[in-house]
Design a protein around this motif. Structure first.
Motif, PDB file in Angstrom:
ATOM      1  N   ASP A   1      21.551  55.962   5.134  1.00 58.06           N
ATOM      2  CA  ASP A   1      22.275  54.700   4.939  1.00 58.06           C
ATOM      3  C   ASP A   1      21.408  53.670   4.215  1.00 58.06           C
ATOM      4  OD1 ASP A   1      24.873  55.145   5.868  1.00 58.06           O
ATOM      5  OD2 ASP A   1      24.270  54.888   7.949  1.00 58.06           O
TER       6      ASP A   1
ATOM      7  N   ARG B   1      28.832  49.434  -2.206  1.00 55.59           N
ATOM      8  CA  ARG B   1      29.916  50.324  -2.625  1.00 55.59           C
ATOM      9  C   ARG B   1      30.850  49.643  -3.621  1.00 55.59           C
ATOM     10  NH1 ARG B   1      31.905  52.583   3.343  1.00 55.59           N
ATOM     11  NH2 ARG B   1      29.856  53.333   4.003  1.00 55.59           N
TER      12      ARG B   1
ATOM     13  N   ASP C   1      26.240  56.742   0.685  1.00 56.12           N
ATOM     14  CA  ASP C   1      25.822  58.099   1.046  1.00 56.12           C
ATOM     15  C   ASP C   1      27.026  58.898   1.538  1.00 56.12           C
ATOM     16  OD1 ASP C   1      25.915  56.710   3.531  1.00 56.12           O
ATOM     17  OD2 ASP C   1      24.603  58.225   4.430  1.00 56.12           O
TER      18      ASP C   1
HETATM   19 MG   LIG Z   1      26.743  55.617   5.031  1.00 57.76          MG
END
Ligand SMILES: [Mg+2]
Length: 323
Positions: free
Chosen positions: A75, A146, A210
């Motif tokens: 992460d 993201r 991830d």
């Molecule tokens: Mg993640």
């Protein structure tokens, strides 16, 4: 040897020499005191793994220790952060010296590789559940999210997605003999968090995340956060020789698209920076598609639309015991 109590567990297995100058006060007091340097920002993540849900019963203690940290490092990798400190919450059915020794060896093996100090934690009696909270540092305005992908960006994945899910399947079928099976099993038990790649991507990627629940599911999350869609070329997925050796090609594709636990990094790059992906040194990366307008993540294979059979892992759709 009598079973160690909580104080002994901490003293014996989780108190070590402190190598980080920024740990002003570590394990053993009521809380840790940490030095945050200059302008860098604190990045924090937490992940829990549960026996029978995230790893099979009877998984080796060292592998559980390694994995509990690996999923957290992954992460931080996805954020472009440099890991620094962790805290550990350990729920144990009993206090078993051999198990604790193994768990600590796996945990610290990976911690040492990434310079992470354990600075506190808690142990309780209960079902086998391991929570690690990780904290790291990132330069101002350099963290990845993201949310930055734009139509026209190229989509990449590191490593070989699907191998971890194939490895878990082999473990569950108790079919882990031979080199190919052993390779896949290790990919599940000992994922390599892409911390170095995440650091390299700070100046390259427009968005990153991830892969924990499955390539397609996680790509959908990235696209949703970025407000765009994606065209994924199934033919471009990295091929796994060990997987192809042990299962039909169609099954390999399903694992790659829907299998979880890869802990690889998916990231998007503006076409103008595509050249720089070739210079990344930390991990092999493969272009698997492109960001498009809209909100759909669509797959194609051999130039035709492709609909995978399985979706990825949803934490609340499936019951315990179906990792
Ligand atoms: Mg993640």
């Amino acid at each position: 040897v009598s079973a160690p109590g909580e104080f002994e567990i901490i003293a014996r297995y989780f108190t070590r020499r402190n190598d980080r100058a920024d740990v002003l006060l570590g394990v053993g007091d009521d809380a840790a005191v940490l030095e945050c340097p200059g302008q860098r920002k604190l990045v924090v993540a937490m992940d829990t793994i549960v026996e029978g849900v995230h790893f099979p019963k009877d998984t080796d203690a060292a592998d559980i220790g390694y994995r509990a940290l690996a999923v957290n490092l992954s992460d931080l990798a996805a954020m472009g952060a440099e890991p620094a400190w962790m805290t550990l919450s350990l729920s144990l059915p009993g206090s078993d010296s051999t198990w604790l020794q193994g768990f600590a060896s796996g945990l610290f093996e990976l911690a040492d590789r990434h310079g992470v100090a354990l600075v506190g934690g808690d142990t309780v009696r209960g079902p086998l559940v391991v929570t690690v909270q990780i904290a790291g540092l990132v330069e101002p305005d350099a963290w990845l999210t993201r949310a930055g992908a734009k139509p026209g960006d190229l989509v990449f994945v590191s490593g070989v997605p699907g191998e971890a899910a194939a490895g878990l399947e082999l473990i569950q079928r108790n079919a882990v003999q031979g080199d190919a099976a052993r390779h896949l099993r290790q990919r599940f038990l000992r994922p390599e968090p892409r911390v170095g790649l995440g650091r390299e991507l700070r100046s390259v990627a427009s968005a990153a995340m991830d892969v924990s629940d499955g390539l397609l599911v996680d790509l959908r999350k990235l696209c949703a956060a970025s407000g765009c869609g994606m065209q994924l070329n199934v033919d471009a997925l990295p091929q796994s020789a060990p997987m192809l050796q042990l299962m039909p090609a169609a099954e390999c594709i399903e694992h790659a698209l829907a299998g979880g636990d890869d802990y690889e990094i998916i990231f998007t790059v503006p076409a103008s920076r595509a050249q720089r992906v070739r210079d990344l040194r930390s991990a092999p990366c493969t272009q698997i598609g492109a960001i498009v307008a809209g909100d759909a993540v669509l797959c194609s294979r051999g130039g035709a639309p492709f609909e995978p059979r399985r979706r990825g892992y949803d934490h609340f759709e499936q019951g315990p015991g179906s990792p």
